[in-house]
Design a protein around this motif. Structure first.
Motif, PDB file in Angstrom:
ATOM      1  N   ASN A   1      49.216  31.350  45.820  1.00 12.11           N
ATOM      2  CA  ASN A   1      48.423  32.331  46.268  1.00 12.11           C
ATOM      3  C   ASN A   1      49.320  32.890  47.512  1.00 12.11           C
ATOM      4  O   ASN A   1      49.614  32.217  48.373  1.00 12.11           O
ATOM      5  CB  ASN A   1      47.078  31.521  47.133  1.00 12.11           C
ATOM      6  CG  ASN A   1      46.213  31.374  45.559  1.00 12.11           C
ATOM      7  OD1 ASN A   1      45.707  32.024  44.774  1.00 12.11           O
ATOM      8  ND2 ASN A   1      45.808  30.132  45.625  1.00 12.11           N
TER       9      ASN A   1
ATOM     10  N   ASN B   1      36.477  34.287  38.959  1.00 13.00           N
ATOM     11  CA  ASN B   1      37.395  35.572  39.048  1.00 13.00           C
ATOM     12  C   ASN B   1      36.952  36.644  38.176  1.00 13.00           C
ATOM     13  O   ASN B   1      37.846  37.624  37.980  1.00 13.00           O
ATOM     14  CB  ASN B   1      38.641  35.176  38.751  1.00 13.00           C
ATOM     15  CG  ASN B   1      39.797  35.948  39.104  1.00 13.00           C
ATOM     16  OD1 ASN B   1      40.678  36.096  38.067  1.00 13.00           O
ATOM     17  ND2 ASN B   1      39.859  36.378  40.350  1.00 13.00           N
TER      18      ASN B   1
ATOM     19  N   GLY C   1      40.156  33.831  44.205  1.00  7.53           N
ATOM     20  CA  GLY C   1      41.214  34.838  43.839  1.00  7.53           C
ATOM     21  C   GLY C   1      41.390  36.100  44.767  1.00  7.53           C
ATOM     22  O   GLY C   1      40.207  36.509  45.407  1.00  7.53           O
TER      23      GLY C   1
ATOM     24  N   ALA D   1      41.657  39.305  43.725  1.00  7.92           N
ATOM     25  CA  ALA D   1      41.004  40.134  43.333  1.00  7.92           C
ATOM     26  C   ALA D   1      40.196  39.795  42.194  1.00  7.92           C
ATOM     27  O   ALA D   1      40.805  39.012  41.511  1.00  7.92           O
ATOM     28  CB  ALA D   1      41.690  41.522  43.105  1.00  7.92           C
TER      29      ALA D   1
ATOM     30  N   SER E   1      42.472  38.563  39.047  1.00  4.77           N
ATOM     31  CA  SER E   1      43.844  38.389  39.489  1.00  4.77           C
ATOM     32  C   SER E   1      44.440  37.290  38.973  1.00  4.77           C
ATOM     33  O   SER E   1      45.616  37.023  38.726  1.00  4.77           O
ATOM     34  CB  SER E   1      43.797  37.986  41.105  1.00  4.77           C
ATOM     35  OG  SER E   1      42.952  37.208  41.226  1.00  4.77           O
TER      36      SER E   1
ATOM     37  N   LYS F   1      42.333  37.836  33.129  1.00  5.54           N
ATOM     38  CA  LYS F   1      42.573  39.101  32.637  1.00  5.54           C
ATOM     39  C   LYS F   1      42.910  39.183  31.043  1.00  5.54           C
ATOM     40  O   LYS F   1      42.606  40.124  30.543  1.00  5.54           O
ATOM     41  CB  LYS F   1      43.914  39.566  33.373  1.00  5.54           C
ATOM     42  CG  LYS F   1      44.450  40.941  32.839  1.00  5.54           C
ATOM     43  CD  LYS F   1      43.459  41.934  33.599  1.00  5.54           C
ATOM     44  CE  LYS F   1      43.954  43.407  33.514  1.00  5.54           C
ATOM     45  NZ  LYS F   1      44.622  44.175  32.349  1.00  5.54           N
TER      46      LYS F   1
END
Length: 444
Positions: free
Chosen positions: A250, A263, A285, A287, A290, A295
């Motif tokens: 991070n 997330n 997270g 965003a 992220s 994703k």
């Protein structure tokens, strides 16, 4: 025989594993010491605490808002995972905390056990073993199984999806079901759940009528391990570390990891149901999506939209522990909300209660425990209109092993969900049949 072969492979890999451990960068959670709360030894390590309380959902949500994870909810107590600073904050808020013993499995003295489960729990599969077992099952049942790599974790491990269908190489016009596992690193029993399902579908196809019909009439996607990096880190010392998140760095913080199940890109960070601090177990997270693993899976699900229609109609995300069947929404305590009609909610509840009657879990809306935001179930429904459930698997209590139940229960506790999973698969063509409204919602 399988365990003997696995031990042989571990011995062969000992040198490479030892080297890997020597160069691995430490994260902020320390290794567990048997019989002690980790947070008692290391102020940044995570330990479990019991809070005696007849709490309401609003009070539990306030506790979760401190950044701790709530691991267990009983009528007269809660169990939370917290570091020393979070425990101090909870005490400041007036809660009385009782430290619970850390996982008691002793690490093996053998270097072969590095990046592996304690020897007492050798029945669990680490990432390499699970990958080998998946490959073996897909090869043995290639007529109904196809494996594809859908992306990579932060550390570069494969995230795979296994399609189970009577025509796995073809995209047929059939309802699709999504079965995901292991978002949270310490919840290793969920990987065993995925392996069990693959074995059941493979071994019983053509022999068991329900399995055969499920494979013939549906396209079933099994994603065995969404968080391979976190899972490997959790067992990297040969003991248990109580790690929950993934392992990505991070920016601007020495604390690594994002809580993948906070997330997802629906109502992300909306409702005080996740943390803004990278230190916390429930850090959401930087965003939405992220976390690279989130994703990857979200892109996969979006990729199942064909001619403007999402082909996945229902799914289960497997977690541990508490023995619950949960449905959305988590971000609001209301039974209905924008995007969730009364009929939607009633169908969720009817199917959820029926599955819970089968596996003996307790059914409820997610927010009846406490408010969460950015969860996979909320995203699946709110963004994709997929009937997504969470199964919190065995045990019901920390007393029976918590996140680390002994490997002797694997077969019993995975097979316990066989009928419930088949129920969802069978309902996936029209979830509204459960409330008698198939003609309204599902007629061609």
């Amino acid at each position: 025989m399988r365990l003997r072969n696995r031990r042989d492979r571990r011995v062969a890999a000992a040198l490479a594993l030892g080297i890997a451990l020597a160069v691995a960068a430490p994260l902020t959670a320390g290794a567990s010491q048997p019989g002690r709360s980790p947070a008692a030894a290391d102020p940044e390590a995570v330990g479990q605490y019991e809070i005696r309380s007849k709490s309401a959902p609003s009070e539990r949500s306030a506790i979760a808002a401190t950044g701790v994870s709530i691991d267990e909810v009983k009528p007269d107590k809660l169990v939370v995972s917290a570091d020393r600073s979070q425990a101090r904050e909870l005490r400041t808020l007036g809660h009385e905390l009782k430290p619970l013993p850390a996982p008691s499995r002793e690490p093996s003295a053998s270097a072969a056990k590095v990046f592996d489960f304690p020897s007492a729990d050798a029945g669990y599969h680490n990432y390499a073993e699970a990958t080998a077992e998946i490959d073996r099952l897909v090869a043995a049942h290639s007529a109904i199984m196809h494996k594809q790599v859908i992306g990579k974790s932060y550390e570069g491990r494969d995230i795979v999806a296994v399609k189970v269908s009577d025509n796995p190489a073809s995209d047929e016009d059939e309802p699709e079901v999504l079965l995901t596992h292991h978002q949270h690193a310490r919840e290793h029993l969920t990987v065993e759940m995925a392996l069990y399902l693959l074995r059941e579908f493979g071994d019983d196809y053509g022999k068991d009528s329900r399995i055969t019909q499920a494979v013939a009439g549906r396209e079933i996607w099994i994603l065995p391990d969404l968080n391979p990096d976190g899972g490997e880190y959790d067992i990297a010392t040969g003991s248990y570390r109580m790690w929950r998140k993934n392992t990505q760095p991070n920016r601007g913080s020495s604390h690594r990891g994002t809580d993948m199940n906070r997330n997802w890109d629906y109502r992300w960070g909306c409702c005080n149901g996740s943390s803004t601090s990278p230190r916390d177990d429930t850090y959401r997270g930087a965003a939405p999506e992220s976390a690279p693993e989130v994703k990857v899976v979200a892109d996969f699900v979006r990729g199942r939209v064909v001619d403007g229609k999402q082909q996945i109609t229902a799914g289960i995300d497997f977690h541990t522990y508490s023995e619950l069947v949960l449905w959305p929404y988590g971000f609001t305590t209301g039974d209905t909300a924008p995007g969730m009609t009364r009929d939607d909610r009633d169908a969720f509840a009817a199917v959820g209660r029926k599955m819970a009657a089968s596996n003996g879990y307790k059914p409820m809306q997610s927010s009846d425990l406490y408010v969460t935001d950015g969860s996979i179930d909320d995203w699946l429904w709110g963004d994709q209109k997929v009937f997504g459930y969470t199964f919190e698997m065995y045990p019901s209590s920390n007393r029976d092993g918590g996140f680390y139940p002994p490997d002797e229960v694997i077969e019993r506790e995975t097979s316990r969900n066989r009928d419930a999973v088949l129920q969802l698969i069978e309902s996936a063509d029209c979830m509204y049949r459960s409330i008698g409204k198939e003609q309204q919602y599902c007629a061609d």
